[in-house]
Design a protein around this motif. Sequence first.
Motif, PDB file in Angstrom:
ATOM      1  N   GLY A  33      44.122  53.258  58.456  1.00  0.00           N
ATOM      2  CA  GLY A  33      44.647  51.944  58.795  1.00  0.00           C
ATOM      3  C   GLY A  33      43.851  51.312  59.915  1.00  0.00           C
ATOM      4  O   GLY A  33      42.744  51.752  60.247  1.00  0.00           O
ATOM      5  N   PHE A  34      44.416  50.264  60.513  1.00  0.00           N
ATOM      6  CA  PHE A  34      43.734  49.506  61.554  1.00  0.00           C
ATOM      7  C   PHE A  34      44.212  49.941  62.929  1.00  0.00           C
ATOM      8  O   PHE A  34      45.419  50.025  63.179  1.00  0.00           O
ATOM      9  N   PHE A  35      43.247  50.177  63.835  1.00  0.00           N
ATOM     10  CA  PHE A  35      43.562  50.593  65.180  1.00  0.00           C
ATOM     11  C   PHE A  35      42.630  49.873  66.152  1.00  0.00           C
ATOM     12  O   PHE A  35      41.503  49.545  65.822  1.00  0.00           O
ATOM     13  N   LYS A  36      43.136  49.663  67.357  1.00  0.00           N
ATOM     14  CA  LYS A  36      42.374  48.913  68.348  1.00  0.00           C
ATOM     15  C   LYS A  36      41.269  49.768  68.943  1.00  0.00           C
ATOM     16  O   LYS A  36      41.526  50.852  69.472  1.00  0.00           O
ATOM     17  N   PHE A  37      40.049  49.259  68.870  1.00  0.00           N
ATOM     18  CA  PHE A  37      38.922  49.912  69.514  1.00  0.00           C
ATOM     19  C   PHE A  37      38.335  48.954  70.557  1.00  0.00           C
ATOM     20  O   PHE A  37      39.064  48.170  71.145  1.00  0.00           O
ATOM     21  N   THR A  38      37.049  49.020  70.799  1.00  0.00           N
ATOM     22  CA  THR A  38      36.460  48.310  71.925  1.00  0.00           C
ATOM     23  C   THR A  38      36.620  46.799  71.849  1.00  0.00           C
ATOM     24  O   THR A  38      36.994  46.152  72.824  1.00  0.00           O
ATOM     25  N   ALA A  39      36.347  46.210  70.684  1.00  0.00           N
ATOM     26  CA  ALA A  39      36.343  44.753  70.565  1.00  0.00           C
ATOM     27  C   ALA A  39      37.482  44.195  69.729  1.00  0.00           C
ATOM     28  O   ALA A  39      37.704  42.990  69.727  1.00  0.00           O
ATOM     29  N   GLY A  40      38.197  45.047  69.012  1.00  0.00           N
ATOM     30  CA  GLY A  40      39.260  44.549  68.147  1.00  0.00           C
ATOM     31  C   GLY A  40      39.760  45.641  67.227  1.00  0.00           C
ATOM     32  O   GLY A  40      39.599  46.834  67.501  1.00  0.00           O
ATOM     33  N   GLN A  41      40.332  45.216  66.109  1.00  0.00           N
ATOM     34  CA  GLN A  41      40.907  46.160  65.156  1.00  0.00           C
ATOM     35  C   GLN A  41      39.833  46.682  64.198  1.00  0.00           C
ATOM     36  O   GLN A  41      39.221  45.915  63.469  1.00  0.00           O
ATOM     37  N   ASN A  42      39.627  47.986  64.255  1.00  0.00           N
ATOM     38  CA  ASN A  42      38.696  48.632  63.338  1.00  0.00           C
ATOM     39  C   ASN A  42      39.478  49.442  62.311  1.00  0.00           C
ATOM     40  O   ASN A  42      40.532  49.996  62.619  1.00  0.00           O
ATOM     41  N   PHE A  43      38.940  49.518  61.090  1.00  0.00           N
ATOM     42  CA  PHE A  43      39.577  50.326  60.054  1.00  0.00           C
ATOM     43  C   PHE A  43      39.110  51.764  60.192  1.00  0.00           C
ATOM     44  O   PHE A  43      37.910  52.042  60.224  1.00  0.00           O
ATOM     45  N   LEU A  44      40.071  52.687  60.257  1.00  0.00           N
ATOM     46  CA  LEU A  44      39.776  54.105  60.390  1.00  0.00           C
ATOM     47  C   LEU A  44      40.306  54.853  59.175  1.00  0.00           C
ATOM     48  O   LEU A  44      41.506  54.841  58.904  1.00  0.00           O
ATOM     49  N   MET A  89      36.383  58.484  59.348  1.00  0.00           N
ATOM     50  CA  MET A  89      35.291  57.534  59.165  1.00  0.00           C
ATOM     51  C   MET A  89      35.728  56.177  59.677  1.00  0.00           C
ATOM     52  O   MET A  89      36.757  55.634  59.259  1.00  0.00           O
ATOM     53  N   LEU A  90      34.938  55.624  60.586  1.00  0.00           N
ATOM     54  CA  LEU A  90      35.239  54.343  61.212  1.00  0.00           C
ATOM     55  C   LEU A  90      34.360  53.254  60.616  1.00  0.00           C
ATOM     56  O   LEU A  90      33.139  53.396  60.573  1.00  0.00           O
ATOM     57  N   ASP A  91      34.997  52.183  60.116  1.00  0.00           N
ATOM     58  CA  ASP A  91      34.223  51.007  59.713  1.00  0.00           C
ATOM     59  C   ASP A  91      33.720  50.323  60.977  1.00  0.00           C
ATOM     60  O   ASP A  91      34.524  49.925  61.832  1.00  0.00           O
ATOM     61  N   ASN A  92      32.423  50.191  61.104  1.00  0.00           N
ATOM     62  CA  ASN A  92      31.871  49.535  62.287  1.00  0.00           C
ATOM     63  C   ASN A  92      32.408  48.114  62.422  1.00  0.00           C
ATOM     64  O   ASN A  92      32.609  47.414  61.425  1.00  0.00           O
ATOM     65  N   THR A  95      31.967  44.973  60.034  1.00  0.00           N
ATOM     66  CA  THR A  95      31.602  45.453  58.698  1.00  0.00           C
ATOM     67  C   THR A  95      32.828  46.048  58.029  1.00  0.00           C
ATOM     68  O   THR A  95      33.849  46.311  58.658  1.00  0.00           O
ATOM     69  N   GLY A  96      32.704  46.289  56.727  1.00  0.00           N
ATOM     70  CA  GLY A  96      33.791  46.929  55.995  1.00  0.00           C
ATOM     71  C   GLY A  96      35.096  46.167  56.134  1.00  0.00           C
ATOM     72  O   GLY A  96      35.126  44.941  56.025  1.00  0.00           O
ATOM     73  N   ASP A  97      36.165  46.892  56.422  1.00  0.00           N
ATOM     74  CA  ASP A  97      37.483  46.283  56.569  1.00  0.00           C
ATOM     75  C   ASP A  97      37.825  45.979  58.018  1.00  0.00           C
ATOM     76  O   ASP A  97      38.929  45.498  58.303  1.00  0.00           O
ATOM     77  N   SER A  98      36.916  46.261  58.944  1.00  0.00           N
ATOM     78  CA  SER A  98      37.195  46.014  60.354  1.00  0.00           C
ATOM     79  C   SER A  98      37.112  44.528  60.691  1.00  0.00           C
ATOM     80  O   SER A  98      36.539  43.734  59.944  1.00  0.00           O
ATOM     81  N   GLU A  99      37.696  44.170  61.823  1.00  0.00           N
ATOM     82  CA  GLU A  99      37.668  42.773  62.277  1.00  0.00           C
ATOM     83  C   GLU A  99      36.250  42.353  62.640  1.00  0.00           C
ATOM     84  O   GLU A  99      35.347  43.174  62.801  1.00  0.00           O
ATOM     85  N   GLY A 100      36.084  41.043  62.818  1.00  0.00           N
ATOM     86  CA  GLY A 100      34.846  40.498  63.347  1.00  0.00           C
ATOM     87  C   GLY A 100      33.773  40.271  62.311  1.00  0.00           C
ATOM     88  O   GLY A 100      33.892  40.658  61.145  1.00  0.00           O
ATOM     89  N   ASP A 101      32.715  39.610  62.750  1.00  0.00           N
ATOM     90  CA  ASP A 101      31.518  39.395  61.943  1.00  0.00           C
ATOM     91  C   ASP A 101      30.346  40.080  62.634  1.00  0.00           C
ATOM     92  O   ASP A 101      30.397  40.403  63.823  1.00  0.00           O
ATOM     93  N   LEU A 102      29.299  40.260  61.878  1.00  0.00           N
ATOM     94  CA  LEU A 102      28.163  41.017  62.396  1.00  0.00           C
ATOM     95  C   LEU A 102      27.499  40.312  63.585  1.00  0.00           C
ATOM     96  O   LEU A 102      26.900  40.967  64.436  1.00  0.00           O
ATOM     97  N   ASP A 103      27.612  38.981  63.651  1.00  0.00           N
ATOM     98  CA  ASP A 103      27.006  38.286  64.783  1.00  0.00           C
ATOM     99  C   ASP A 103      27.836  38.436  66.060  1.00  0.00           C
ATOM    100  O   ASP A 103      27.476  37.895  67.110  1.00  0.00           O
ATOM    101  N   GLN A 104      28.945  39.188  65.978  1.00  0.00           N
ATOM    102  CA  GLN A 104      29.738  39.514  67.162  1.00  0.00           C
ATOM    103  C   GLN A 104      29.574  40.986  67.545  1.00  0.00           C
ATOM    104  O   GLN A 104      30.237  41.462  68.463  1.00  0.00           O
ATOM    105  N   ALA A 105      28.714  41.685  66.830  1.00  0.00           N
ATOM    106  CA  ALA A 105      28.585  43.127  67.007  1.00  0.00           C
ATOM    107  C   ALA A 105      27.187  43.499  67.490  1.00  0.00           C
ATOM    108  O   ALA A 105      26.273  42.673  67.537  1.00  0.00           O
ATOM    109  N   SER A 106      27.044  44.767  67.852  1.00  0.00           N
ATOM    110  CA  SER A 106      25.747  45.319  68.227  1.00  0.00           C
ATOM    111  C   SER A 106      25.810  46.833  68.070  1.00  0.00           C
ATOM    112  O   SER A 106      26.895  47.420  67.969  1.00  0.00           O
TER     113      SER A 106
END
Length: 297
Positions: A33-44, A89-92, A95-106
């Motif tokens: 499911g979705f859990f809060k990581f550094t920048a937002g909700q990531n799918f784990l 397995m964490l969706d970066n 990417t995948g089902d996690s929040e955000g767009d790639l231009d907000q990531a690194s």
Amino acid sequence: MEHKSRSVIIPNTLLEDITGLMPSLATIPSLSGFFKFTAGQNFLLFSPTPVMQHAVIVLPPFAEEMNKSRHIFKQLFNKLAEQNQYGFMLDNYGTGDSEGDLDQASITLWRADLELLIQQIANWGFLTISFISLRFGTLQLFDLLNHYKLPLPIKQVVLWQPMFDPARFWQQFCRIKVAEAMANGDKVSQKQIEQQLEQGDIIEIAGYPINLAFYKSVQHINATLPSVLTKAQLSWFELSMLDNIAIPVQNMRENLVSKYSLNFKQIKADAFWQTTELASADELIALTVQQLVGAEQ
């Protein structure tokens, strides 16, 4: 959008967010499911078993390759669970089902999220850790291991079709944009793509928005062979329809063998991460689980 660099220090509040999983581990068969990581909700993707001793973290490939591989990872996790191997397995982010767009990531942000996950795995009481990486996931894994001191002993590292050169990865990704342009009767080169990024443009490649910050973070991936691999059992499983081992693979295998004890095997199978139709990887999964379980016995 300008990307602000983030500290890789793990805040206690973030640890508390995924620590909330702890009370229900014994009763819920799957906690994906979705859990809060550094920048937002990531799918784990999370496949628990009754035995909480050894954790296996999977690092997926990039972009569309990840989407085409998801069914393989689900099959892998089912097999791991059958052998009392915890899988994560964490969706970066972006990417995948996690929040955000790639231009907000690194890459730095992704590394911070992995550090957060690994620290929580240690807090849960696991004793050892192993990694499985596919394609780009190997670059991400090496970058992690070169920057981060693991809180748990590392037992196994299993590389699936690994990529070892960030520049090569970027070149292959840019080719998607080059092919898209050609299909539309246009012409663009990797150099032009990079010039546009340097000018502050956001370039969409295969549906992913790429900006200068992400591009620069790829250039700074530390893909040096990590020294901690000397403490792990290292396996490399290569998929190919060739009868012989390709020369670049042979050369890299020799490089690894000169530094580590390497278990290498080439499997005659389709490249499931790029096939049009969903492909199977039964032998790959079986060999991987056998390798991981054998280390526990």
